[in-house]
Structures are given as structure tokens and as C-alpha cells.
Enzyme design. Structure first.
Site, short mmCIF file in Angstrom:
data_model
loop_
_atom_site.label_atom_id
_atom_site.label_comp_id
_atom_site.label_asym_id
_atom_site.label_seq_id
_atom_site.Cartn_x
_atom_site.Cartn_y
_atom_site.Cartn_z
N CYS A 43 0.81 -1.22 0.00
CA CYS A 43 0.00 0.00 0.00
C CYS A 43 0.84 1.27 0.00
O CYS A 43 0.33 2.36 -0.25
CB CYS A 43 -0.93 0.01 1.20
SG CYS A 43 -1.94 -1.48 1.25
N HIS B 163 -9.51 2.79 -1.38
CA HIS B 163 -8.06 2.66 -1.32
C HIS B 163 -7.58 1.82 -2.51
O HIS B 163 -7.51 0.60 -2.42
CB HIS B 163 -7.72 1.99 0.03
CG HIS B 163 -6.29 1.61 0.24
ND1 HIS B 163 -5.24 2.23 -0.39
CD2 HIS B 163 -5.74 0.67 1.05
CE1 HIS B 163 -4.09 1.66 0.02
NE2 HIS B 163 -4.38 0.70 0.89
N CYS C 94 0.45 2.63 6.17
CA CYS C 94 0.99 1.35 6.60
C CYS C 94 1.00 0.43 5.38
O CYS C 94 0.30 0.68 4.41
CB CYS C 94 0.12 0.74 7.69
SG CYS C 94 -1.62 0.58 7.22
#
Lengths: 714, 398
Positions: free
Chosen positions: B87, B354, B384
Site C-alpha cells: 500500500c 483505497h 501502513c
């Protein structure tokens, strides 16, 4: 009367019969869409009382497809997209009615018509080999616009579906049955409808496979929506074949693959986007205009004199059993016309027939011809060693050596054998018909029939009217060409007629480039990249520069005799040098621009070219080379129109694309000008003229069109 | 220097999402075209294109940036690189671009990311961890959702806490969208005909309520209990009596499709091209974090980035902390004592979604737009990342 009639029987089965008023065939018009929408709405309203639906046609054919007239005018992608989405939504509602919907295919169903069938849960068709089914949209620069790509992909898998759509493959009901695109065939209409009813009663909960849980598209894996080997090679092979010049073929293949990666409704939307993109694309306009509308006019007799009774030929004669004579005999025999093949001796004539036999045997081997048909064809070809054998022929075509004296003798020897009212044709490609007709006792019955080699494959025949050719003779010659299954264009007499004259500008342009120091590989590749079937240097090698040179010398002699100026062209210095100095006249003469390995390997450009035609320090821009090939032929076509060699642009467009390889994507040389707009075309032509010579200067007619904004296709 | 930041709107990552029909390479190509148009960019001036993409499989495998740039008609001499730090990828791309420019070896770099989750399916790509049982025996790792629930459990955050945070994300995002705060960065996605597929983020649910959120089923309970992951987590964290599965689809990041790009270059290059710099990239950092808890990196990595710049938390005006799960942001605030007023002020991934590889670069643009709107100076983006990592980048308006 409504376009769709709605009938409910005592079993609750509704039969929708498409029968559009005032039309010979059913097409996807606003009238149809409205009727279809109303039928779907009524079915939904009466759903509780309905057991199933049969969709059929009240015409001899089932459904012809899209409304090309409106597509030709389409210029708003958003509107096309909305229209496609709306039509598909209706089809989807019918598909999800919750009742079995079955197509009873009583006749040819193409494009939108076949798509209507694909949106049914089952399809039954008449067992009639004359019925054509399939999605031919890409041949006209479009893609199936009513769910055809999405549904066919889901029925057959990406690979098989893409292939059918990209190739515009049509198939008969038997083949459709093999592909499982129809459930079963029936002998007649009654049996067909009975099958449909039976299926409806047996499958009350029918659903499309893609609406069933757990549906997996045939041929998909976790990694890809189709066989990876195919996915990796097919786009490249398509590019190789079409050089990226046919956007609809690419759109169809892309759409098939992309539609397989998503759910049905998203796929359907992707298809609509491609449909909109293609419908407004200039290449689609070119293809539709020329190969649908103008082709229909050409084949529909627009250039045939009216008031002459249709002619049908049973027996013809052919003078000269060489390559052209053999070809003409073969195509005539294929249409069950007796063809007397005459040469100077029976032996020569028989040799000619033997060549045809070899040719046909190969076809039988490849299963393109049955041995029965071959036998019948050979029966129809009658070799002859003297003129008497030509007795009672309704048409005699001379295909002897291109020499006035030889032709004169052949004409005068054969003509008396013609049946009463018979006509005489010359297959000359260069000599003016009016002059040749002087050898005839009945010049009004004398005409030019210019076949192209190889005759069995080339679709066009150029019909040349001599000064004295009668309307009746023209009409009969026209009917003959149609009888052969070929496409006739009618032109007036002139040196090189239309096709050879235009084609000469292309090959000469190639030779001129060599003189300018352009890399020969670039010349050849730029031509192919523009969509021409072969480069100009290769063509000159095949057709022999020695021949071109002798024709040139004859032309100079003729023009001088007439007191007319001889046109200059930089190509002649190159051709003269190749023929007379370097002794490289072409393939038949042991090599030309190319060398031809005796082992039979691939030809390659002759390395000596670099020495004799030194490369210029600076290469020409590739787009200039491309434009020179396309423009010089288009400009010559305009001149032919100006001079009356052709009387209508359609003859120029059809003639140049079918006979001399002018790229199809342009729709022909005059449509190419229309696509660009006369103004932009004239501007670019003037630019080329300032760089490469006055031959590119726009002719008067073009300058006027640039001014007025007029187009050829009107 | 950051000269521009542009992104696609985020489309729902489902078959009925507006961007589902767009293959990721086309999504990226369209955005490249937009970046070029907005900046009248001579693409021959760009020296590298860095694209983050997490699920590098099928149509996301290979180097998408290279294909997209070619498809967009960019200069063929521009190379590209595809990178993944899960990510963190999109932010790492921007940080790497800044490092390239700072080193003086390159002067103009485009960085960003792309992810089409509707087409790939979340977790569809098997990774090394899935294929080697030995790794699992050694490392005792759990899926992100279990880590998020573990984090909430250890921090004492209840279902109400995480839902309340999620609700606020939705409300902030809805308000920001309504006020056009994303407009500067968003480029509508269009088809080849120029018809618009999507012009604004479509996943935001401004009408969300606590009641509705409370009704959602815990997303990771079955996996944790029946799948054995809770027990594995407890091997690492024996102090946890029972993992409370507080995360749902409503308080975790949304599954979406999207792409983002940032134009990064030296001051002199910008001047030469007539571009106006919007911000400076001050520092960037990446860190590892304990892999089973996995998602605790943002606090630590933020401190690292600030330390490199010689700054403290008080020197930063706004923070974008990726809302992978509500507990991640709550942990960050607990850890750093940064107040909610400074964190994700226009909502985040819980509301908007996301798109894994693209999110980091999207957040740079969102942060920059907001710093400009509020006339503030410094902002920090942190995310994160899977397997226990964190990344952060600090920017400063000019």
C-alpha cells in the site's frame, strides 16, 4: 400496419413476426426499434399469461441488419452510444423476461438481425443452404452493435467468436448447427414453428448461459480470457494482414477480448463504446459509401443503358488460349457457359484447356471444388484450332497478343462466325477500342472487355465503350459480366482506359523515387504500409519493364503522329536504364529491381540498385512517400473524370479498389479525396507539387471543389 | 519540487463500478494524457516514470507505466519502472522521484500508481507467503484485517470508536466533495469517444449513520476464529485474551479502482519549462514494523521522516494517514498525540476507497490541495503497508 405483429395462441405462446411495411427486408431503423420496444413492453405486461415467445419474420429473409443510410450520416458518438445502449436494453429485457424466447430463423439473418437471434434463448432455422447467417459488420468498417460481440464471445469463446467477427464470416444453417449457434434445423416453416413451440414448452425456465450462476466463458483460464498463444499472436497477425489500416477489425478483436474480462452488462457497454467510435470513423464512411452504396449502384445497372432486354449467354468464343484466355474460359465454364477456346492450332488450344484442368484439379484437392463440378466445367470448355469452331457464339472475346495487326486479323477471321446479333469484345489492356473496332464489319457491336489477371480471382471487368459501340452492345456486355459473377465498370475509350492509366501513375511514382535517391526498401514498404498490396518496384518486375518500355515507345509514336505533346516523367529514365543499359527488365527477364534466386527462395532487392541509383543524403519523410502513392492515383482519377473516361465517381472508386489494389480503407481514390475534403486534399497536393513535380498540381475540377466545398459522392 | 498532482476519481471496485470497464493500463494512459495537457508538458523532458502497482498479475503484470506512456503517445525515450511496497507503493514512487531529483541525476520525473481492484479481485494474486508453508511456520503472519482487529484490541478501541471514526471520514469526504475541494486534482475518466465514465469519487456515502454502521457484520471474525488466525496472532501476542473483531466493510478502506500521478522536478527544470512549483518534498522515510501486528508503522515512520528534516510533529500542519482500517488512524493519533483536527481533514480511504498502488500518490495531491486552500505550510502523508511496513513523506508549500 405495425413493423411487428403480436399473436398469442391457445398455449400462451406469443409469436412476434417482424414485417416492416414499405420495405423488402427488415432493417434496424427507428420504426423497428419502436415496434420492438412496444412488443417487449406488452410481453412484460402480459407476462403472467405467456408461456413463451417466438421471434420470426414475415419477409423472405429474416432480417438484413443495420440501417446503413443513417449510419453513414452519423457523426455524434454520444448519440450512437445512447442509441446502442437503448436498443440493447430492450434486448436484455426480452432476454430476462423470465419466459423462453426462441428465434425461428426463416431466412437470411445478418448483422443486427442475427444479433436479435443471439439474444434469444434458443434458435431454430430452416435447413436451407441459401440462408446466410453471421455478423458482417467489420467488412463495412463497423462492429456488431447490438450485443453480437458480447453474446457470440460468450457462446463460442473469445478465439472462435473474434475470428468470425473479424473475418465477417457468413455461414449457412448447417454450419451454424455444427457451431451450436442454432439448436436444430427444420425442413419447412411449419416444422420450424413446431420445433420452437416444443422447445418453449420443454424449457419453461430458460435462461441465457451468462445469466446462470457459475457461468464460465468457454476457453478462459485463471490467467487469461482466451488461449494465451492465440492472444499473443492474433493481434500481430491482424496487423500483419491489414497494416493497422482497418480500425473496425482491431476494435472487434479488442472488444471480444475486453468483453470477456468483465460481467455481461459491463461488456455490453464496452461494445457500445466501440460501436460509437467506429460508426463515426472516416474509414467506416469510406467502406459503406463505396462498398455498399456505390457497389449496389454499379451492380444494380446504373451504368447499363435502359430499355434493352436482359441478355443471357449460352455459348461464347475466346480467341487466344494463353493465360487470359484460359482464365476467361474457366470463369465462363464455372457459370455453365460453353466456352470455345480457339488458338492458332488445335494443339495450342488443347494445351490451354489442359492448364485450366490443372488449375481446377488443385481446387478439388483443396476441397474448394467438387470433382463433379470440375468435370462439368471441363465439358463446357471446347478447344478449337480454326474459326469454324466459333460458329454460333453469342459473344467472342479476343485475348490475343497486344498488337494491332494481330488483333485485326483475329477479329476479321472470327467475326463472321458470330450468331446473329452477336457481339465482339477485345480484352486489350492498352489499345484504344475505337481503333480496334475499325477492323470490325460491325463496329457498333464491338466493345472492350478488360479482364484482370488472374481472371478467376479478380472481381472486376472494365467495359470500354468505343466511339461507335451501341447502347445495346454495352447492355449485353454488362449483362455478360454480371452473369460471370463479376463487377462491371463502364468507361469511355482512352489510352489505358481507366484502370491501367491510373495504375501507371503508381508504378511510375515508384521509379521516380528511385531516381530521387530514395531507399528502395523504403519505397516498397511505404506502399505496403499505405495499404497497397505490393510495392511499385515489385509490380514493375512482375508486369515487365520491357513491355512498359515498348508501350511507351508506341505511345510516343502515336502521339507524334497525332501532333500531340509527349508527357515527360522522371520514371522513364529509370525504366529505360533498367531495360536498355542494365538488362534487368523484370522477373521474366532474369531479374529487375529484385533478384530471384533460381533455387526458388525469396526474392530480394537487387544490390546493384545502390550503385546505379545512389541514395540521397537525406531521406524523404515516410508520409510524403505514402501520400505520393495515394495522391498521384487520386489525381489521375480526377483527370479521368474531367476527361469523361469515367462518367461517375463510383466507377473510379470501385474500379481502382477492385482491379489495381488502391487501398480499400480509402473507399477508392475519389472517396479518399472526399474523406480528406477537397480543400485539404488540394492544399496537400499543391505542397507535393512544389516538392516533387507539377504532376501533383490539383486539376481544375479539384480546385473548383475546394472552393465550393462540393464532394464527389454528393 | 512538486509541480502538479492529478488523479482519477475513485470508482467502486465492483462489476457495477464506473471504472470496471477500463483496463488499468488505459486508466493510467488517460491520466498521463491529462497531466501532459494540464502542464503543456513536453514529454521528452521527462526522465523517468515510476508507477506503484500492488497486484502485479495478469493485466497489471509487467511495467504498466511503460506501456501506458507509449499508449498515451508520450516520448518513446521515456523509461518507466513498476514498483511495489504494497500500500505504500504510490507514495514510495513520489519519494523515489524526489530522491532522484535531489541526487541531481535526474531533473524531471513523473511518479504515481494505479490499481484496478474491480478487475483483479482483492487478494486474487497468490504471493510467496501463500505458496510456502514454511514461511508461515516461521513468521506467524495474519491477514491485514486480523492485524487491524488485533491493533484495535490492543489499543482498547471499541466497535463504537472505529465506527465513529468511519462516520466522520464519510462526512468529511462528502463535505469536501460537495465543496469541490478535490476538483483541482481530479481528471474525469473518459472513453475513446470523449464520453465521461466518471467525474467524481463514487464510493463516498455521506448519508452513513452510526446505526447503519453498527449493523454491518464483522468482516474478519470467521477468518480469525475458524481460519485459525486469531490463535496464530495470540502466539505472538499472548497478552491478548481474545481478539475483538471490530472492523467491518464500513470502517475499513473501500475496494476501488483509480490512478494518480505527481510531477516532480528540480527548481531549474521547472523554471526552464515555465512550470510553477506548488510544494517542496522535504523528506521521506520507510520502516519495518512487527509483521503480525503489521499496521503500526505510520507513527514510527512519521518520526523518522521528521527527524531527517530536523522538524517535530508540531511543525506539521496537516496529516494524511491512510485509512486502511479505522484502527490504524486511531493508533497513529494515540502514538503521536496529533489531534483529529489535523488528520485526514477531508476524509480518507474508508469513505473514498483505497486503490492500493495509487493511494499514496493520491494523498499527496489531496494534502497539497488542502494546504493551499487553508494557506498552510507543511503536510505529511503516511501509510501502513503489508508484511509490517510503513512509509511517510513530508511536503512543504512554497
Amino acid at each position: 400496419m405495425s413493423a411487428i405483429t403480436y399473436q398469442t395462441d391457445d398455449q400462451g405462446i406469443v409469436t412476434l413476426t417482424i414485417d416492416m411495411p414499405g420495405q423488402a427486408t427488415n432493417t434496424m431503423t427507428p420504426v423497428f426499434r419502436e415496434a420492438y420496444g412496444a412488443a417487449v413492453a406488452r410481453l412484460e405486461a402480459e407476462r403472467a399469461q405467456i408461456t413463451g415467445v417466438i421471434l420470426t419474420s414475415g419477409k423472405p429473409t429474416f432480417f438484413a441488419g443495420g440501417d446503413l443510410k443513417s449510419l453513414l450520416a452519423a457523426d455524434d458518438a454520444a448519440a450512437i452510444f445512447e442509441r446502442a445502449e437503448a436498443a440493447k436494453a430492450l434486448m436484455r429485457r426480452l432476454e430476462k423476461l423470465g419466459r423462453p424466447v426462441v428465434a425461428a430463423i426463416t431466412g437470411t439473418a445478418l448483422g443486427g438481425g442475427f444479433e436479435l437471434c443471439l439474444a434469444c434463448h434458443a434458435r431454430f432455422a430452416l435447413d436451407d443452404a441459401k440462408i446466410q447467417l453471421g455478423l458482417p459488420e467489420t467488412s463495412l468498417g463497423l462492429i456488431p452493435g447490438a450485443g453480437g460481440v458480447v453474446r457470440l464471445t460468450r457462446l463460442l469463446g473469445v478465439h472462435a467468436a473474434a475470428q468470425l467477427i473479424v473475418d465477417s464470416t457468413l455461414f449457412d444453417p448447417q454450419r451454424a448447427l455444427q457451431m451450436k449457434l442454432v439448436n436444430a434445423l427444420a425442413a419447412d416453416r411449419e416444422a420450424l414453428l413446431a420445433q420452437c413451440r416444443e422447445w418453449i414448452l420443454a424449457n419453461p425456465a430458460a435462461q441465457q448461459p451468462w445469466d446462470q450462476k457459475g457461468f464460465r466463458l468457454p476457453g478462459t483460464s485463471a490467467d487469461a480470457p482466451a488461449d494465451l498463444t492465440w492472444l499473443r499472436t492474433a493481434p500481430t497477425l491482424l496487423l500483419k494482414k491489414h497494416r493497422g489500416l482497418y480500425p473496425a477489425l482491431e476494435a472487434a478483436m479488442s472488444c471480444a477480448v475486453e468483453s470477456a474480462e468483465v460481467d455481461f452488462d459491463t461488456a455490453s457497454r464496452i461494445e457500445s463504446r466501440y460501436v460509437a467510435r467506429m460508426a463515426i470513423h472516416p474509414v467506416a464512411k469510406n467502406l459503406i459509401r463505396t462498398f455498399f452504396f456505390q457497389m449496389n449502384e454499379v451492380k444494380g445497372g446504373k451504368s447499363r443503358p435502359e430499355g434493352v432486354a436482359p441478355a443471357r449467354f449460352k455459348r461464347i468464343g475466346i480467341l487466344g488460349a494463353g493465360l487470359m484466355g484460359q482464365g476467361i474460359a474457366q470463369v465462363a465454364a464455372a457459370r455453365s457457359i460453353t466456352a470455345v477456346l480457339k488458338d492458332t492450332s488445335l494443339e495450342k488450344a488443347e494445351q490451354g484447356k489442359a492448364k485450366v484442368e490443372q488449375n481446377l484439379a488443385k481446387q478439388v484437392e483443396k476441397k474448394r471444388l467438387t470433382s463433379e463440378k470440375m468435370a462439368a466445367m471441363l465439358q463446357a470448355i471446347v478447344p478449337a484450332g480454326d474459326a469454324v469452331g466459333l460458329k454460333d457464339c453469342e459473344l467472342i472475346i479476343e485475348a490475343v497478343f497486344e498488337n494491332r495487326e494481330v488483333k485485326r486479323k483475329a477479329t476479321q477471321e472470327a467475326e463472321p462466325q458470330l450468331a446473329a446479333g452477336g457481339i465482339f469484345a477485345s480484352n486489350t489492356s492498352t489499345l484504344p477500342i475505337t481503333g480496334l473496332a475499325e477492323a470490325s464489319a460491325r463496329p457498333e457491336n464491338f466493345i472492350g472487355l478488360h479482364f484482370f489477371s488472374p481472371v478467376e480471382r479478380m472481381a472486376l471487368v472494365e467495359i470500354i465503350k468505343g466511339k461507335k459501340t451501341s447502347a445495346e452492345t454495352l447492355a449485353r456486355a454488362y449483362d455478360f459480366v454480371l452473369q460471370l459473377g463479376k463487377t462491371p465498370i463502364v468507361v469511355n475509350d482512352s489510352r489505358g482506359f481507366f484502370t491501367s492509366r491510373v495504375f501507371g501513375t503508381f508504378t511510375r511514382e515508384g521509379a521516380a523515387m528511385l531516381a530521387e535517391g530514395v531507399d528502395p526498401a523504403l519505397i516498397e514498404n511505404a506502399a505496403v504500409a499505405a495499404g497497397l498490396p505490393v510495392g511499385p518496384l515489385a509490380v514493375m518486375d512482375e508486369t515487365s519493364m520491357a513491355l512498359a518500355w515498348s508501350v511507351r515507345e508506341q505511345t510516343i509514336k502515336d502521339l507524334r503522329a497525332e501532333g500531340r505533346p509527349v508527357p515527360e516523367h522522371p520514371a522513364w529514365a529509370v525504366i529505360g536504364k533498367m531495360v536498355n543499359e542494365l538488362n534487368r527488365p523484370g522477373r521474366a527477364g532474369a531479374g529487375g529491381y529484385y533478384e530471384y534466386p533460381q533455387s526458388g527462395g525469396k526474392k530480394q532487392l537487387w544490390p546493384g540498385l545502390a550503385q546505379h541509383f545512389p541514395r540521397a543524403a537525406q531521406s524523404l519523410p515516410a508520409e510524403d512517400i505514402r501520400d505520393r502513392f495515394l495522391f498521384i492515383q487520386a489525381l489521375e482519377s480526377v483527370r479521368c473524370l474531367e476527361e469523361g473516361v469515367i462518367e461517375h465517381p463510383r466507377e473510379g472508386n470501385i474500379g481502382a479498389t477492385l482491379a489495381i489494389g488502391y487501398p480499400r480503407w480509402t473507399g477508392g481514390p475519389l472517396q479518399f479525396i472526399d474523406m480528406m475534403g477537397a480543400k485539404a486534399f488540394a492544399r496537400r497536393a499543391s505542397e507535393l507539387a512544389s516538392r516533387y513535380g507539377e504532376r501533383f498540381a490539383p486539376p481544375k475540377r479539384l480546385a473548383q471543389m475546394a472552393e465550393s466545398g462540393e464532394t464527389f459522392s454528393a | 519540487m512538486i509541480y502538479d498532482a492529478v488523479r482519477t476519481p475513485r470508482g467502486k471496485g465492483r462489476a457495477d463500478g464506473a471504472l470496471h470497464e477500463v483496463p488499468p493500463v488505459r486508466l493510467l494512459a488517460g491520466l498521463l494524457g491529462e497531466l501532459q495537457r494540464r502542464n503543456a508538458l513536453d514529454t521528452a523532458q521527462v526522465e523517468d516514470l515510476l508507477v506503484g502497482c500492488v497486484q502485479a498479475r495478469g493485466e497489471q503484470a509487467g511495467v504498466l507505466g511503460r506501456l501506458a506512456a507509449l499508449a498515451a503517445g508520450w516520448n518513446a525515450e521515456l523509461p518507466a519502472m513498476q514498483l511495489s511496497r504494497y500500500c505504500g507503493s504510490g507514495l514510495d514512487a513520489v519519494a523515489l522521484a524526489a530522491q532522484k531529483v535531489r541526487s541531481g541525476w535526474e531533473e524531471l520525473v513523473v511518479a504515481g500508481g494505479v490499481e484496478s481492484m474491480s478487475r483483479m479481485g482483492i487478494g486474487a494474486a497468490a504471493g510467496a507467503r501463500d505458496l510456502l508453508p514454511g514461511l508461515q511456520f516461521d513468521l506467524k503472519m495474519v491477514p491485514q484485517g486480523i492485524s487491524a482487529d488485533l491493533l484495535a484490541t490492543m489499543d482498547g478501541h471499541t466497535r463504537e470508536d472505529v465506527d465513529a471514526y468511519a462516520l466522520q471520514s464519510q462526512q468529511r469526504a462528502a463535505q469536501a466533495r460537495a465543496q469541490g475541494r478535490f476538483a483541482r486534482s481530479i481528471a474525469a475518466v473518459k472513453d475513446a469517444n470523449g464520453l465521461t465514465l466518471l467525474a467524481e469519487d463514487e464510493a463516498i456515502r455521506g448519508d452513513a449513520t452510526m446505526e447503519a454502521l453498527a449493523k454491518l457484520k464483522p468482516a474478519f471474525a470467521d477468518m480469525g476464529e475458524l481460519g485459525g488466525f486469531d490463535a496464530v496472532a495470540q502466539l505472538k501476542y499472548p497478552q491478548v485474551e481474545r481478539i475483538r473483531h471490530v472492523h467491518t466493510a464500513g470502517n475499513s478502506s473501500g475496494v476501488v479502482d483509480g490512478a494518480a500521478l505527481v510531477l516532480v522536478g528540480s527548481e531549474s527544470k521547472g523554471r526552464a519549462l515555465g512550470l510553477t512549483p506548488r510544494a517542496r518534498i522535504v523528506s521521506a522515510a520507510a520502516c519495518g514494523a512487527e509483521p503480525t501486528l503489521m499496521l503500526s508503522g505510520p507513527g514510527a515512520v512519521t518520526r523518522m521522516a521528521l527527524a531527517k528534516a530536523g522538524l517535530t510533529l508540531e511543525d506539521v500542519d496537516l496529516f494524511e494517514v491512510n485509512e486502511a482500517f479505522a484502527s490504524v488512524v486511531l493508533r497513529f493519533m494515540d502514538d503521536t498525540k496529533v489531534p483529529l483536527e489535523k488528520v485526514n481533514v477531508n476524509g480518507g480511504a474508508i469513505a473514498m476507497g483505497h486503490p492500493l498502488g495509487a493511494t499514496g500518490a493520491m494523498l499527496v495531491g489531496t494534502l497539497l490541495d488542502e494546504l493551499e486552500r487553508r494557506q498552510l505550510k507543511r503536510g505529511l502523508v503516511t501509510l501502513c503497508a503489508a508484511d509490517g511496513m510503513g512509509v511517510a513523506t513530508l511536503i512543504e508549500r512554497l
